[in-house]
Design a protein around this motif. Structure first.
Motif, PDB file in Angstrom:
ATOM      1  N   PRO A  11      89.336   4.964 -67.282  1.00 24.52           N
ATOM      2  CA  PRO A  11      90.570   5.534 -67.813  1.00 24.52           C
ATOM      3  C   PRO A  11      91.700   5.599 -66.793  1.00 24.52           C
ATOM      4  O   PRO A  11      92.865   5.757 -67.165  1.00 24.52           O
ATOM      5  N   ALA A  12      91.379   5.507 -65.523  1.00 27.42           N
ATOM      6  CA  ALA A  12      92.374   5.532 -64.455  1.00 27.42           C
ATOM      7  C   ALA A  12      91.951   4.534 -63.390  1.00 27.42           C
ATOM      8  O   ALA A  12      90.841   3.989 -63.420  1.00 27.42           O
ATOM      9  N   LEU A  13      92.843   4.288 -62.439  1.00 30.00           N
ATOM     10  CA  LEU A  13      92.538   3.349 -61.366  1.00 30.00           C
ATOM     11  C   LEU A  13      91.329   3.818 -60.561  1.00 30.00           C
ATOM     12  O   LEU A  13      91.172   5.005 -60.278  1.00 30.00           O
ATOM     13  N   VAL A  14      90.482   2.870 -60.197  1.00 31.36           N
ATOM     14  CA  VAL A  14      89.376   3.123 -59.275  1.00 31.36           C
ATOM     15  C   VAL A  14      89.573   2.217 -58.065  1.00 31.36           C
ATOM     16  O   VAL A  14      90.297   1.218 -58.130  1.00 31.36           O
ATOM     17  N   ARG A  15      88.936   2.581 -56.963  1.00 31.79           N
ATOM     18  CA  ARG A  15      89.096   1.816 -55.730  1.00 31.79           C
ATOM     19  C   ARG A  15      87.787   1.124 -55.369  1.00 31.79           C
ATOM     20  O   ARG A  15      86.707   1.730 -55.481  1.00 31.79           O
ATOM     21  N   VAL A  16      87.881  -0.100 -54.933  1.00 30.33           N
ATOM     22  CA  VAL A  16      86.685  -0.881 -54.613  1.00 30.33           C
ATOM     23  C   VAL A  16      86.238  -0.623 -53.177  1.00 30.33           C
ATOM     24  O   VAL A  16      87.057  -0.562 -52.253  1.00 30.33           O
ATOM     25  N   ALA A  17      84.942  -0.474 -52.988  1.00 30.02           N
ATOM     26  CA  ALA A  17      84.328  -0.451 -51.661  1.00 30.02           C
ATOM     27  C   ALA A  17      83.145  -1.410 -51.676  1.00 30.02           C
ATOM     28  O   ALA A  17      82.558  -1.668 -52.719  1.00 30.02           O
ATOM     29  N   PHE A  18      82.818  -1.950 -50.505  1.00 30.40           N
ATOM     30  CA  PHE A  18      81.719  -2.913 -50.377  1.00 30.40           C
ATOM     31  C   PHE A  18      81.903  -4.084 -51.346  1.00 30.40           C
ATOM     32  O   PHE A  18      81.004  -4.460 -52.094  1.00 30.40           O
ATOM     33  N   SER A  19      83.107  -4.650 -51.301  1.00 31.68           N
ATOM     34  CA  SER A  19      83.479  -5.706 -52.245  1.00 31.68           C
ATOM     35  C   SER A  19      82.721  -7.003 -52.036  1.00 31.68           C
ATOM     36  O   SER A  19      82.700  -7.868 -52.918  1.00 31.68           O
ATOM     37  N   ASN A  20      82.094  -7.184 -50.865  1.00 31.32           N
ATOM     38  CA  ASN A  20      81.383  -8.441 -50.608  1.00 31.32           C
ATOM     39  C   ASN A  20      80.329  -8.724 -51.667  1.00 31.32           C
ATOM     40  O   ASN A  20      80.022  -9.877 -51.954  1.00 31.32           O
ATOM     41  N   GLY A  21      79.765  -7.667 -52.256  1.00 35.16           N
ATOM     42  CA  GLY A  21      78.729  -7.842 -53.268  1.00 35.16           C
ATOM     43  C   GLY A  21      79.232  -8.409 -54.579  1.00 35.16           C
ATOM     44  O   GLY A  21      78.431  -8.808 -55.426  1.00 35.16           O
ATOM     45  N   LEU A  22      80.547  -8.452 -54.754  1.00 39.35           N
ATOM     46  CA  LEU A  22      81.103  -9.095 -55.954  1.00 39.35           C
ATOM     47  C   LEU A  22      81.195 -10.603 -55.802  1.00 39.35           C
ATOM     48  O   LEU A  22      81.359 -11.327 -56.791  1.00 39.35           O
ATOM     49  N   PHE A  23      81.093 -11.090 -54.559  1.00 38.61           N
ATOM     50  CA  PHE A  23      81.247 -12.511 -54.276  1.00 38.61           C
ATOM     51  C   PHE A  23      79.981 -13.154 -53.715  1.00 38.61           C
ATOM     52  O   PHE A  23      79.856 -14.374 -53.738  1.00 38.61           O
ATOM     53  N   GLU A  24      79.065 -12.344 -53.209  1.00 37.07           N
ATOM     54  CA  GLU A  24      77.790 -12.834 -52.690  1.00 37.07           C
ATOM     55  C   GLU A  24      76.666 -12.004 -53.285  1.00 37.07           C
ATOM     56  O   GLU A  24      76.696 -10.772 -53.221  1.00 37.07           O
ATOM     57  N   LEU A  25      75.681 -12.663 -53.864  1.00 35.95           N
ATOM     58  CA  LEU A  25      74.554 -11.942 -54.462  1.00 35.95           C
ATOM     59  C   LEU A  25      73.863 -11.056 -53.427  1.00 35.95           C
ATOM     60  O   LEU A  25      73.630 -11.473 -52.290  1.00 35.95           O
ATOM     61  N   GLN A  26      73.530  -9.840 -53.845  1.00 39.19           N
ATOM     62  CA  GLN A  26      72.829  -8.899 -52.986  1.00 39.19           C
ATOM     63  C   GLN A  26      71.395  -8.742 -53.480  1.00 39.19           C
ATOM     64  O   GLN A  26      71.140  -8.777 -54.687  1.00 39.19           O
ATOM     65  N   THR A  27      70.456  -8.548 -52.563  1.00 38.83           N
ATOM     66  CA  THR A  27      69.039  -8.392 -52.911  1.00 38.83           C
ATOM     67  C   THR A  27      68.601  -6.974 -52.602  1.00 38.83           C
ATOM     68  O   THR A  27      68.794  -6.485 -51.479  1.00 38.83           O
ATOM     69  N   ASP A  28      68.023  -6.281 -53.589  1.00 41.46           N
ATOM     70  CA  ASP A  28      67.592  -4.900 -53.373  1.00 41.46           C
ATOM     71  C   ASP A  28      66.182  -4.847 -52.808  1.00 41.46           C
ATOM     72  O   ASP A  28      65.555  -5.887 -52.541  1.00 41.46           O
ATOM     73  N   ASP A  29      65.662  -3.616 -52.622  1.00 43.25           N
ATOM     74  CA  ASP A  29      64.352  -3.458 -51.995  1.00 43.25           C
ATOM     75  C   ASP A  29      63.192  -3.891 -52.878  1.00 43.25           C
ATOM     76  O   ASP A  29      62.047  -3.923 -52.438  1.00 43.25           O
ATOM     77  N   ARG A  30      63.475  -4.242 -54.117  1.00 34.66           N
ATOM     78  CA  ARG A  30      62.448  -4.759 -55.022  1.00 34.66           C
ATOM     79  C   ARG A  30      62.552  -6.269 -55.184  1.00 34.66           C
ATOM     80  O   ARG A  30      61.827  -6.862 -55.965  1.00 34.66           O
ATOM     81  N   GLY A  31      63.487  -6.880 -54.443  1.00 40.58           N
ATOM     82  CA  GLY A  31      63.652  -8.320 -54.497  1.00 40.58           C
ATOM     83  C   GLY A  31      64.544  -8.815 -55.622  1.00 40.58           C
ATOM     84  O   GLY A  31      64.658 -10.029 -55.827  1.00 40.58           O
ATOM     85  N   ASN A  32      65.202  -7.893 -56.338  1.00 41.98           N
ATOM     86  CA  ASN A  32      66.084  -8.287 -57.430  1.00 41.98           C
ATOM     87  C   ASN A  32      67.475  -8.593 -56.896  1.00 41.98           C
ATOM     88  O   ASN A  32      68.017  -7.851 -56.069  1.00 41.98           O
ATOM     89  N   LYS A  33      68.062  -9.677 -57.383  1.00 39.34           N
ATOM     90  CA  LYS A  33      69.397 -10.070 -56.955  1.00 39.34           C
ATOM     91  C   LYS A  33      70.433  -9.628 -57.982  1.00 39.34           C
ATOM     92  O   LYS A  33      70.185  -9.687 -59.193  1.00 39.34           O
ATOM     93  N   SER A  34      71.577  -9.170 -57.494  1.00 42.97           N
ATOM     94  CA  SER A  34      72.625  -8.720 -58.400  1.00 42.97           C
ATOM     95  C   SER A  34      73.990  -8.818 -57.731  1.00 42.97           C
ATOM     96  O   SER A  34      74.097  -8.941 -56.509  1.00 42.97           O
ATOM     97  N   TRP A  35      75.010  -8.785 -58.570  1.00 39.81           N
ATOM     98  CA  TRP A  35      76.394  -8.657 -58.126  1.00 39.81           C
ATOM     99  C   TRP A  35      76.714  -7.172 -58.105  1.00 39.81           C
ATOM    100  O   TRP A  35      76.410  -6.470 -59.072  1.00 39.81           O
ATOM    101  N   THR A  36      77.316  -6.683 -57.048  1.00 40.44           N
ATOM    102  CA  THR A  36      77.448  -5.235 -56.937  1.00 40.44           C
ATOM    103  C   THR A  36      78.614  -4.825 -56.035  1.00 40.44           C
ATOM    104  O   THR A  36      79.093  -5.620 -55.212  1.00 40.44           O
ATOM    105  N   CYS A  37      79.077  -3.607 -56.224  1.00 40.83           N
ATOM    106  CA  CYS A  37      80.029  -2.970 -55.316  1.00 40.83           C
ATOM    107  C   CYS A  37      79.989  -1.479 -55.621  1.00 40.83           C
ATOM    108  O   CYS A  37      79.237  -1.034 -56.498  1.00 40.83           O
ATOM    109  N   SER A  38      80.768  -0.700 -54.895  1.00 38.65           N
ATOM    110  CA  SER A  38      80.946   0.706 -55.218  1.00 38.65           C
ATOM    111  C   SER A  38      82.372   0.912 -55.707  1.00 38.65           C
ATOM    112  O   SER A  38      83.301   0.251 -55.230  1.00 38.65           O
ATOM    113  N   LEU A  39      82.534   1.828 -56.666  1.00 41.04           N
ATOM    114  CA  LEU A  39      83.850   2.180 -57.174  1.00 41.04           C
ATOM    115  C   LEU A  39      84.105   3.652 -56.868  1.00 41.04           C
ATOM    116  O   LEU A  39      83.276   4.507 -57.179  1.00 41.04           O
ATOM    117  N   LEU A  40      85.247   3.926 -56.250  1.00 40.01           N
ATOM    118  CA  LEU A  40      85.615   5.276 -55.844  1.00 40.01           C
ATOM    119  C   LEU A  40      86.532   5.905 -56.885  1.00 40.01           C
ATOM    120  O   LEU A  40      87.526   5.301 -57.301  1.00 40.01           O
TER     121      LEU A  40
END
Length: 210
Positions: A11-40
Motif C-alpha cells: 500500500p505504500a513504498l517499501v525499500r529494497v535490501a539485499f537486492s543481489n538475490g533478485l538477480f542471482e539465485l540464492q541457495t538456502d540451508d536445505r539446498g533450495n534455490k530462490s529469488w529473494t530480497c528483503s523489503l523494509l
C-alpha cells in the motif's frame, strides 16, 4: 499442500535490501534455490495489508483466523514480519544493525527458481541487471502473496512470495548487493600500454504479531 493468499500490492513504498538475490539465485540451508530480497517497511506504516494476507494463508492451512492468531502469538507458526531493530535485523557476526533496518519492519520475500519476479522501472521497462534501477536502497511497490510451509526442522511458517517489484524512487545505497556507483568511484585511466604480466590472471576482488 501449501496454502497461499491472494496477490496484493504494497500500500505504500517499501525499500529494497539485499537486492543481489533478485538477480542471482540464492541457495538456502536445505539446498533450495530462490529469488529473494528483503523489503523494509517504516514502523510508521500500517501492517494491516500484510497481516491480512498472512492470516488468509495460515487460516487456509491450519484453521480459522482466531486459531492461527494464537498460534502466531505463541510462536508455533513462524512470523514472517520481522523487527529491524531486533536480533534478526543485525549482522550475526558483528552484531551491528544492517544498513537501513533500524526503525523498520522487514519481510524476506522469495520466489521459486523457475519463477523469477517481474522487475520493472518507473516506465514499466524490464530491469535485468543488478545496479540499475533496482538496487539495495531504492524504493518501490511490490506485488506479493503469502504461502505456508511446514518441515520437521523448523515446524510451521509463513513466507511472503514476490511476484513483481517496480522501482519508483531512488535512495541512498545500502549494503547487501546491487552494484556500485561507477560515477563516484571510477576514474578515467590513461592508456599506458599493455598491463604487466604480474597483473594478469589474478583471482580478482572477492499489532497482530507483536
Amino acid at each position: 499442500m501449501a496454502s497461499r493468499s491472494e496477490q496484493f500490492k504494497t500500500p505504500a513504498l517499501v525499500r529494497v535490501a539485499f537486492s543481489n538475490g533478485l538477480f542471482e539465485l540464492q541457495t538456502d540451508d536445505r539446498g533450495n534455490k530462490s529469488w529473494t530480497c528483503s523489503l523494509l517497511i517504516p514502523k510508521s506504516d500500517s501492517l494491516a495489508v500484510y497481516e491480512k494476507a498472512a492470516l488468509e494463508a495460515a487460516a487456509g492451512e491450519w484453521g480459522g483466523e482466531a486459531k492461527v492468531k494464537q498460534l502466531i502469538k505463541d510462536k508455533l507458526i513462524h512470523n514472517p514480519i520481522l523487527d529491524g531493530d531486533g536480533p534478526q535485523g543485525k549482522n550475526k557476526q558483528t552484531g551491528e544493525s544492517h544498513p537501513g533496518f533500524p526503525g523498520h519492519w522487514f519481510i524476506r520475500v522469495k520466489s521459486g527458481e523457475n519463477y523469477p519476479p517481474a522487475l520493472v522501472d518507473r516506465k514499466r521497462l524490464p530491469v535485468t541487471k543488478a545496479g540499475g534501477a533496482i538496487y539495495s536502497g531504492c524504493y518501490g511497490f511490490a506485488v506479493l502473496h503469502v504461502f505456508t510451509w511446514e518441515n520437521k526442522e523448523k515446524g510451521k511458517g509463513l513466507t511472503f512470495g514476490i511476484d513483481m517489484f517496480q522501482a519508483v524512487k531512488d535512495g541512498d545505497r545500502l549494503g547487501g548487493g546491487g552494484g556500485v556507483d561507477v560515477e563516484k568511484w571510477a576514474e578515467v585511466i590513461p592508456d599506458e600500454g599493455e598491463a604487466p604480466a604480474s597483473t594478469k590472471g589474478g583471482a580478482g576482488a572477492g499489532g497482530l504479531f507483536g
